[in-house]
Design a protein around this motif. Sequence first.
Motif, mmCIF file in Angstrom:
data_model
loop_
_atom_site.group_PDB
_atom_site.id
_atom_site.type_symbol
_atom_site.label_atom_id
_atom_site.label_comp_id
_atom_site.label_asym_id
_atom_site.label_seq_id
_atom_site.Cartn_x
_atom_site.Cartn_y
_atom_site.Cartn_z
ATOM 1 N N GLY A 146 -0.171 -1.339 10.058
ATOM 2 C CA GLY A 146 0.549 -1.501 9.052
ATOM 3 C C GLY A 146 0.850 -2.624 8.404
ATOM 4 O O GLY A 146 0.250 -3.811 8.757
ATOM 5 N N ALA B 146 6.340 8.286 -1.082
ATOM 6 C CA ALA B 146 6.816 7.547 0.003
ATOM 7 C C ALA B 146 7.876 8.356 0.479
ATOM 8 O O ALA B 146 8.784 9.122 -0.011
ATOM 9 N N GLY C 38 0.899 -1.323 0.088
ATOM 10 C CA GLY C 38 -0.035 0.018 0.010
ATOM 11 C C GLY C 38 0.899 1.247 -0.086
ATOM 12 O O GLY C 38 0.384 2.273 0.677
ATOM 13 N N VAL C 39 1.986 1.275 -0.712
ATOM 14 C CA VAL C 39 2.956 2.270 -0.710
ATOM 15 C C VAL C 39 2.540 3.431 -1.426
ATOM 16 O O VAL C 39 2.401 3.196 -2.650
ATOM 17 N N ASP D 201 5.004 2.845 8.496
ATOM 18 C CA ASP D 201 3.601 2.272 7.947
ATOM 19 C C ASP D 201 3.727 0.908 7.254
ATOM 20 O O ASP D 201 2.833 -0.016 7.052
ATOM 21 N N ALA D 202 4.820 0.650 6.621
ATOM 22 C CA ALA D 202 5.064 -0.544 5.948
ATOM 23 C C ALA D 202 6.347 -0.777 5.854
ATOM 24 O O ALA D 202 7.388 0.173 5.820
ATOM 25 N N THR E 238 3.707 7.543 2.706
ATOM 26 C CA THR E 238 4.156 6.288 3.360
ATOM 27 C C THR E 238 5.300 6.178 3.886
ATOM 28 O O THR E 238 6.224 6.441 3.121
ATOM 29 N N ARG E 239 5.215 5.908 5.402
ATOM 30 C CA ARG E 239 6.851 5.690 5.919
ATOM 31 C C ARG E 239 7.370 4.211 5.630
ATOM 32 O O ARG E 239 6.725 3.418 6.237
ATOM 33 N N LEU E 240 8.083 3.966 4.782
ATOM 34 C CA LEU E 240 8.462 2.804 4.253
ATOM 35 C C LEU E 240 9.714 2.440 4.747
ATOM 36 O O LEU E 240 10.815 3.313 4.492
ATOM 37 N N THR F 265 7.028 -1.899 12.742
ATOM 38 C CA THR F 265 5.690 -1.526 11.861
ATOM 39 C C THR F 265 4.538 -1.125 12.920
ATOM 40 O O THR F 265 4.379 -1.668 14.128
#
Length: 270
Positions: free
Chosen positions: A141, A72, A46-47, A112-113, A51-53, A137
């Motif tokens: 998330g 992201a 879901g990026v 978030d992911a 989004t904090r990846l 996570t």
Amino acid sequence: MNGGAPAVSAAAEVQRRLWGTDPRAWADLAEAHNTPLFEAVLDAAGVGSGTRLLDVGCGSGLTLALAEQRGAIPSGLDVSPGLLQIARDRLPDADLREGDMESLPFGDAAFDAVTGVNAFQFAGDPRRALREAARVTRPGGRVVASLFAAPERSQGTVAHEAMSALIPAEHAQDHAPYALSAPGNLESALADAGLRTAAAGEVVCPWRYDSMDQAVRALLCSAGGARAREAAGEQAVRHALRRALRPFQDPRTGAVTLDNTFRWVAAGKP
């Protein structure tokens, strides 16, 4: 700390050595072949904008570069300083750290992911690495892990087997790309980390090389190539790869193509 690098497990130290032999060749000749997989993993995570990846085992950073194009906020971890330097050149504003996926240097619920593309199976304890991914996570998330499907479903297995045949038996487990590939293994490991499987899928990635020389160089710069070269010498590895890859070479163009099937599993954190 050891020579300025973060202390890591024995398994991570092996991976640091194996993945550090030719980072530029990896980035130029190998990494981009898996772009369809990277995109599928980012979709599953879901990026999107904001989004904090975190990408665990981010290598030279192409997954994170694709994520940044989606808006992201990219962070990454890898054990190879050479690969990380290329990632930093691509992503000068990203938070990219050298370290061990079994003890992530990030706070609880920081992302978030979290993604791991062909990464978690190389940990000394893959389940511990997945627990670490779950820890960083946020609730709600997702963690998305991907790896090779069963060996017989990828033509690249011929190269892996040709190189592995050169390795002494006592080092056979130093590099195990199919460690979590058996049906249900990855899902079980994610469940052990307290995550709930939400979706799964497969992606076929054609590895196409313009020539036999290019194919051999690309495979030599992988961890599997590095360990075979350590064991048997570069000429022996080149010979073994040429023999294994010959059936996949187009006699008209000289191009070598290997179709490889990857699996991904997305799991949510309650």
